[in-house]
Design an enzyme around this catalytic site. Structure first.
Site, PDB file in Angstrom:
ATOM      1  N   ASP A   1      -6.195  -4.602  -6.465  1.00  0.00           N
ATOM      2  CA  ASP A   1      -5.870  -3.141  -6.073  1.00  0.00           C
ATOM      3  C   ASP A   1      -4.407  -3.044  -6.282  1.00  0.00           C
ATOM      4  O   ASP A   1      -4.216  -1.760  -6.341  1.00  0.00           O
ATOM      5  CB  ASP A   1      -6.180  -3.270  -4.534  1.00  0.00           C
ATOM      6  CG  ASP A   1      -7.313  -3.708  -3.961  1.00  0.00           C
ATOM      7  OD1 ASP A   1      -7.589  -4.835  -4.578  1.00  0.00           O
ATOM      8  OD2 ASP A   1      -7.758  -3.674  -2.761  1.00  0.00           O
TER       9      ASP A   1
ATOM     10  N   ASP B   1       0.793  -1.439   0.173  1.00  0.00           N
ATOM     11  CA  ASP B   1      -0.067   0.069   0.128  1.00  0.00           C
ATOM     12  C   ASP B   1       0.708   1.194   0.041  1.00  0.00           C
ATOM     13  O   ASP B   1       0.312   2.441   0.028  1.00  0.00           O
ATOM     14  CB  ASP B   1      -0.953  -0.108   1.182  1.00  0.00           C
ATOM     15  CG  ASP B   1      -2.107  -1.234   1.100  1.00  0.00           C
ATOM     16  OD1 ASP B   1      -2.708  -1.060  -0.180  1.00  0.00           O
ATOM     17  OD2 ASP B   1      -2.375  -1.676   1.921  1.00  0.00           O
TER      18      ASP B   1
END
Ligand code: GLY
Length: 401
Positions: free
Chosen positions: A179, A119
């Site tokens: 993602d 992330d």
């Protein structure tokens, strides 16, 4: 049915560009809708910025049952609120917004050393990436490059992808989630900024293997694909946040669309354009896509229509369609922009936009984080606000070109 309505709209508008689209007599122009939404968002986000100003290290996360929930920079969403402020600054050049954009961006800096999840791309590119784009601050460049190097440590050349998560090791050998495409944008930036071609090699390999292994024949995608590291091939295809392994989790589909749209913009590889167009087609004409194009949290949950929407997925789709609209023929471009217009008119209405000072000072209501995990259901989320700001900014540029 939806397809028919959309095509009729496109023909009626005479395949004109979005800025020329006629609105109904009782309807404000799209540009005035965008301007009002930006003006409100600035006021609301200033309230948010003031609220957390002296709460050291804290960043907004959500608001549930009237209770504010914040995070430190470790949460995957830490870069989104600074990113909201950067987009607002880009629009209005308000010095108070700039002050806060810098303050909240700095709160995320330590994540440049993050190597235990993927992330770091979200965290840094939305905050420092926008900051660099708008100010040219060299210090921001150093943070982004250090972060890109940290992210690149998660690439295993035998598998050819970046590993997304380190949790659930008993289940997933090498989990890669859809993602993850979003985090590649930081690496593409780093390839250009540093001149080191390794970053781009990683991006292309990850993007190509994702096309090969994450997508079904209808261009919907699995959420989690775990690879067998001995042979570099998938051993499991599952979900974590969707309704079922075989379902189309809405935000995952949105990440895929956004990912291949920007990958085409940055690389001009026609395969990425085709992939993005096919995903857009899957989304726009899906029988469970509502008429306002704000998806339910999963396209295949049997609870539709009695289940929450996910405004964050709508915002991501809207921003991606604006990008795509620049690279497709006029007819398709007008079709995409009709969808974006419907989304923006819906999101900026009282149904989705908060009242001043309410909703924990977030801009949008009705997003869903992880329904099966009973986490963040029908709440405001920083990434809905971030991609809403990005969409409004890009749409405004398109309308005033
Ligand atoms: N990247 C995590 C999510 O979309 O919820």
């Amino acid at each position: 049915m939806i397809r028919k309505v959309l095509i009729t709209c496109t023909v009626l508008t005479g395949l004109v560009s979005c800025s020329q689209t006629k609105n109904r007599p009782d309807e404000p122009s799209l540009l005035s809708v965008v301007d009002s939404a930006l003006a409100f968002s600035e006021k609301q986000s200033l309230l948010m910025a003031q609220k957390y100003d002296t709460l050291e290290d804290r960043l907004p996360r959500t608001c549930e049952n009237g209770k504010d929930i914040s995070s430190n920079s470790r949460w995957w969403c830490s870069g989104f609120f600074p990113g909201v402020l950067w987009y607002l600054y880009e629009h209005n050049k308000n010095p108070e917004i700039l002050k806060y954009a810098r303050l909240y961006t700095d709160r995320v800096e330590k994540e440049k050393y993050t190597t235990d999840n993927h992330d770091v791309g979200f965290m840094l590119y939305c905050s420092f990436g926008n900051g660099l784009r708008l100010t040219g601050d060299k210090r921001y460049e150093e943070v982004l490059l250090t972060g890109a190097k940290s992210l690149a440590t998660r690439y295993n050349p035998d598998v050819g992808l970046i590993r997304s998560w380190d949790h659930n090791k008993e289940k997933w050998q090498y989990p890669v989630i859809i993602d993850n495409l979003m985090n590649l944008e930081l690496l593409l930036w780093a390839a250009n900024a540093s001149g080191d071609p390794t970053f781009k090699t990683i991006v292309i390999s990850h993007a190509d293997k994702t096309i090969k292994n994450h997508f079904r024949p209808d261009y919907s995608s699995f959420h989690v694909v775990s690879y067998d590291t001995a042979i570099g091939k998938p051993h499991l295809k599952q979900t974590h946040q969707g309704y079922s392994d075989e379902s189309a989790w809405s935000r995952g589909q949105a990440w895929g669309l956004y990912g291949y749209a920007y990958l085409y913009r940055e690389t001009k590889d026609a395969r990425y354009l085709e992939q993005a167009k096919n995903i857009a087609n899957f989304l726009i004409y899906h029988p469970n896509m509502p008429e306002d194009y704000i998806p339910y949290w999963d396209f295949n949950t049997p609870e539709i229509p009695n289940t929450p929407r996910d405004a964050s997925a709508a915002c991501i789709i809207a921003s991606a369609l604006i990008t795509l609209s620049d690279y497709v023929d006029k007819e398709l471009s007008a079709e995409y922009m009709k969808v974006v217009e419907k989304q923006i008119r819906t999101l900026s209405s009282p149904e989705y936009t908060a009242k001043p000072g309410e909703n924990g000072c977030f801009i949008l209501k009705h997003s869903t984080g992880a329904y099966p995990l009973k986490s963040e259901i029908d709440v405001p989320l920083t990434y809905a606000d971030y991609y809403y700001m990005e969409t409004l900014t890009r749409l405004r540029k398109k309308l005033t070109k």
